[in-house]
Motif scaffolding. Sequence first.
Motif, PDB file in Angstrom:
ATOM      1  N   ALA A  77       0.839  -1.199   0.000  1.00 13.39           N
ATOM      2  CA  ALA A  77       0.000   0.000   0.000  1.00 13.39           C
ATOM      3  C   ALA A  77       0.877   1.253   0.000  1.00 13.39           C
ATOM      4  O   ALA A  77       0.573   2.227  -0.707  1.00 13.39           O
ATOM      5  CB  ALA A  77      -0.928  -0.005   1.206  1.00 13.39           C
ATOM      6  N   SER A  78       1.951   1.237   0.762  1.00 15.78           N
ATOM      7  CA  SER A  78       2.884   2.370   0.766  1.00 15.78           C
ATOM      8  C   SER A  78       3.551   2.524  -0.589  1.00 15.78           C
ATOM      9  O   SER A  78       3.713   3.642  -1.096  1.00 15.78           O
ATOM     10  CB  SER A  78       3.950   2.169   1.838  1.00 15.78           C
ATOM     11  N   TYR A  79       3.928   1.412  -1.184  1.00 11.78           N
ATOM     12  CA  TYR A  79       4.552   1.423  -2.503  1.00 11.78           C
ATOM     13  C   TYR A  79       3.604   2.032  -3.534  1.00 11.78           C
ATOM     14  O   TYR A  79       3.994   2.873  -4.342  1.00 11.78           O
ATOM     15  CB  TYR A  79       4.935  -0.008  -2.890  1.00 11.78           C
ATOM     16  N   MET A  80       2.341   1.604  -3.495  1.00 10.24           N
ATOM     17  CA  MET A  80       1.357   2.131  -4.443  1.00 10.24           C
ATOM     18  C   MET A  80       1.053   3.602  -4.159  1.00 10.24           C
ATOM     19  O   MET A  80       0.772   4.364  -5.076  1.00 10.24           O
ATOM     20  CB  MET A  80       0.073   1.299  -4.411  1.00 10.24           C
ATOM     21  N   GLY A  81       1.105   3.998  -2.900  1.00  4.15           N
ATOM     22  CA  GLY A  81       0.939   5.410  -2.571  1.00  4.15           C
ATOM     23  C   GLY A  81       2.033   6.251  -3.215  1.00  4.15           C
ATOM     24  O   GLY A  81       1.777   7.334  -3.740  1.00  4.15           O
ATOM     25  N   GLY A  82       3.256   5.732  -3.194  1.00  2.25           N
ATOM     26  CA  GLY A  82       4.360   6.418  -3.863  1.00  2.25           C
ATOM     27  C   GLY A  82       4.165   6.465  -5.368  1.00  2.25           C
ATOM     28  O   GLY A  82       4.479   7.467  -6.026  1.00  2.25           O
ATOM     29  N   ALA A  83       3.637   5.374  -5.924  1.00  2.00           N
ATOM     30  CA  ALA A  83       3.370   5.337  -7.367  1.00  2.00           C
ATOM     31  C   ALA A  83       2.308   6.376  -7.739  1.00  2.00           C
ATOM     32  O   ALA A  83       2.445   7.078  -8.749  1.00  2.00           O
ATOM     33  CB  ALA A  83       2.920   3.943  -7.784  1.00  2.00           C
ATOM     34  N   ILE A  84       1.276   6.467  -6.926  1.00  2.00           N
ATOM     35  CA  ILE A  84       0.221   7.448  -7.189  1.00  2.00           C
ATOM     36  C   ILE A  84       0.785   8.866  -7.108  1.00  2.00           C
ATOM     37  O   ILE A  84       0.512   9.707  -7.970  1.00  2.00           O
ATOM     38  CB  ILE A  84      -0.954   7.254  -6.208  1.00  2.00           C
TER      39      ILE A  84
END
Length: 113
Positions: A77-84
């Motif tokens: 979820a943190s990784y995807m937050g960075g992607a967003i």
Amino acid sequence: MSDKTASIVRWSATGLLALVFIGSAFGKITQDVSALKMAEAFGLDAQTFMMLGIVEILSVMLFIVPRTGVLGTLLLASYMGGAIATHVEHGQSVLAPCAIQACLWILAVYRFP
């Protein structure tokens, strides 16, 4: 729904989501030409992009294992937050990362009630 059916659904959904992340990480680790073009557009060098792929693979491994699944969920979820955030910063569509993030959270709620 029986326990066996629920277990099959959980593991199938986990496998499908893991394949999405593994495919993404594979492109980063193998230094795929199109992936490197995207990395350069984001201002990342090849070494940093490879490290992101390794982090993604490790997070997926933690996500798949039931005992460490919650930790893996939080890392992904943190990784995807960075992607967003990266997509927003560079004016790209956030539809795909947001959809993957939503699927991740829905599956996490289903897997870890």
